[in-house]
Design a protein around this motif. Structure first.
Motif, PDB file in Angstrom:
ATOM      1  N   GLY A  46       0.753  -1.239   0.000  1.00 19.59           N
ATOM      2  CA  GLY A  46       0.000   0.000   0.000  1.00 19.59           C
ATOM      3  C   GLY A  46       0.787   1.294   0.000  1.00 19.59           C
ATOM      4  O   GLY A  46       1.378   1.711  -0.989  1.00 19.59           O
ATOM      5  N   TRP A  47       0.810   1.947   1.158  1.00 17.92           N
ATOM      6  CA  TRP A  47       1.395   3.277   1.283  1.00 17.92           C
ATOM      7  C   TRP A  47       2.890   3.282   0.988  1.00 17.92           C
ATOM      8  O   TRP A  47       3.400   4.228   0.374  1.00 17.92           O
ATOM      9  CB  TRP A  47       1.139   3.824   2.687  1.00 17.92           C
ATOM     10  CG  TRP A  47      -0.315   3.960   3.009  1.00 17.92           C
ATOM     11  CD1 TRP A  47      -1.054   3.197   3.875  1.00 17.92           C
ATOM     12  CD2 TRP A  47      -1.228   4.905   2.431  1.00 17.92           C
ATOM     13  NE1 TRP A  47      -2.355   3.618   3.883  1.00 17.92           N
ATOM     14  CE2 TRP A  47      -2.494   4.661   3.010  1.00 17.92           C
ATOM     15  CE3 TRP A  47      -1.101   5.927   1.496  1.00 17.92           C
ATOM     16  CZ2 TRP A  47      -3.623   5.406   2.681  1.00 17.92           C
ATOM     17  CZ3 TRP A  47      -2.222   6.684   1.160  1.00 17.92           C
ATOM     18  CH2 TRP A  47      -3.457   6.418   1.747  1.00 17.92           C
ATOM     19  N   GLY A 122      -4.663   6.554  -2.496  1.00 18.56           N
ATOM     20  CA  GLY A 122      -4.440   5.498  -1.523  1.00 18.56           C
ATOM     21  C   GLY A 122      -5.701   5.137  -0.753  1.00 18.56           C
ATOM     22  O   GLY A 122      -5.987   3.958  -0.508  1.00 18.56           O
ATOM     23  N   GLN A 125      -8.008   3.255  -3.047  1.00 21.71           N
ATOM     24  CA  GLN A 125      -7.539   1.889  -3.261  1.00 21.71           C
ATOM     25  C   GLN A 125      -7.741   1.016  -2.030  1.00 21.71           C
ATOM     26  O   GLN A 125      -7.633  -0.204  -2.107  1.00 21.71           O
ATOM     27  CB  GLN A 125      -6.051   1.901  -3.626  1.00 21.71           C
ATOM     28  CG  GLN A 125      -5.738   2.411  -5.018  1.00 21.71           C
ATOM     29  CD  GLN A 125      -5.998   1.362  -6.096  1.00 21.71           C
ATOM     30  OE1 GLN A 125      -6.110   0.176  -5.833  1.00 21.71           O
ATOM     31  NE2 GLN A 125      -6.092   1.814  -7.336  1.00 21.71           N
ATOM     32  N   PHE A 127      -5.874   1.036   0.837  1.00 17.81           N
ATOM     33  CA  PHE A 127      -4.605   0.531   1.344  1.00 17.81           C
ATOM     34  C   PHE A 127      -4.726   0.141   2.818  1.00 17.81           C
ATOM     35  O   PHE A 127      -5.389   0.835   3.595  1.00 17.81           O
ATOM     36  CB  PHE A 127      -3.503   1.574   1.179  1.00 17.81           C
ATOM     37  CG  PHE A 127      -3.070   1.773  -0.246  1.00 17.81           C
ATOM     38  CD1 PHE A 127      -3.280   0.796  -1.204  1.00 17.81           C
ATOM     39  CD2 PHE A 127      -2.429   2.943  -0.631  1.00 17.81           C
ATOM     40  CE1 PHE A 127      -2.862   0.972  -2.522  1.00 17.81           C
ATOM     41  CE2 PHE A 127      -2.017   3.135  -1.946  1.00 17.81           C
ATOM     42  CZ  PHE A 127      -2.240   2.155  -2.887  1.00 17.81           C
TER      43      PHE A 127
END
Length: 249
Positions: A46-47, A122, A125, A127
């Protein structure tokens, strides 16, 4: 303050907003294509994955973008041959400072908007984990600091040479060296100004050759790298200002 306002007034028809919009659009398109090709295993980072790839994109796109902004801001006086007229009203040093302040504000707004957009990406999505607000804030600050170091170099070139091809060629070369330097050893990257986009990354990647598993992890910035960044910026600022102040008009 009046000189800074004048810089914004002079640039109102220089298509600065279009240049900034193009930078954001290219970065969004790039990251959109990248994330579309990732599987669930990759997206679990993710991030970290987002910030790691933003550093890569910055190393490719921002050197030329910064060169373009500096050129658009400085070429107007060259075209109109107005340096002598301007310097009868203000000192060359003040004029140089106003142009540098203009670049600092434009880049700050651009990079803050960029971070806001990708924070939204983000979140959209989904995350995993908490949103790293502090990391994103630091990433934005570092991107701005590196871009200002490069901007000081580019403004010096744009003010020194009437033909803006010299400054733009430097920007193109910087984009090439910026991404290429990410494959250099850190000691060599420190000698490449554009390489600091990757060098100041908050995320590092570790790829295991045996298992072919990629792992990302947060890193702390070495104080020496921050000091070297400031030294590069100081050198470009002092040299560029000195050459401009001594320039015959």
């Amino acid at each position: 303050m009046k000189l800074l306002q004048m810089e914004f007034y002079k640039c109102r028809r220089r298509k600065i907003l279009l240049v900034c919009a193009a930078v954001l659009a290219v970065q969004m398109l790039w990251m959109g294509v990248f994330f579309a090709r990732q599987d669930a295993e990759d997206l679990r980072w993710g991030w970290m994955l987002l910030l790691y790839n933003l550093c890569t994109i910055d190393a490719i796109i921002l050197p030329l973008s910064v060169a373009t902004l500096a050129s658009r801001n400085c070429e107007l006086e060259h075209r109109g041959s107005t340096w002598k007229l301007l310097e009868t009203m203000v000192s060359p040093g003040s004029l140089y400072g106003a142009k540098l302040g203009w670049g600092a504000l434009v880049l700050a707004v651009l990079l803050i908007l960029r971070s806001g957009l990708f924070l939204g990406v983000g979140i959209a999505q989904g995350f995993q984990g908490a949103i790293p607000w502090g990391r994103f804030g630091l990433f934005t600050l570092l991107s701005w600091a590196v871009s200002m170091m490069v901007y000081a170099l580019q403004q010096g070139l744009s003010l020194r040479f009437a033909n803006q091809a010299a400054a733009l060629v430097c920007g193109i070369s910087g984009s090439f060296l910026g991404i290429l330097s990410m494959m250099f050893p850190p000691a060599l990257v420190r000698c490449v100004p554009w390489g600091y986009y990757g060098l100041m990354s908050l995320v590092y990647m570790d790829w295991n050759k045996v298992t072919r598993v990629t792992r990302f992890y947060w890193r702390e910035l070495p104080v020496t790298d921050v000091v070297l960044l400031l030294l590069w910026a100081a050198v470009f600022l002092i040299v560029g200002r000195t050459l401009f102040v001594r320039k015959e008009v």
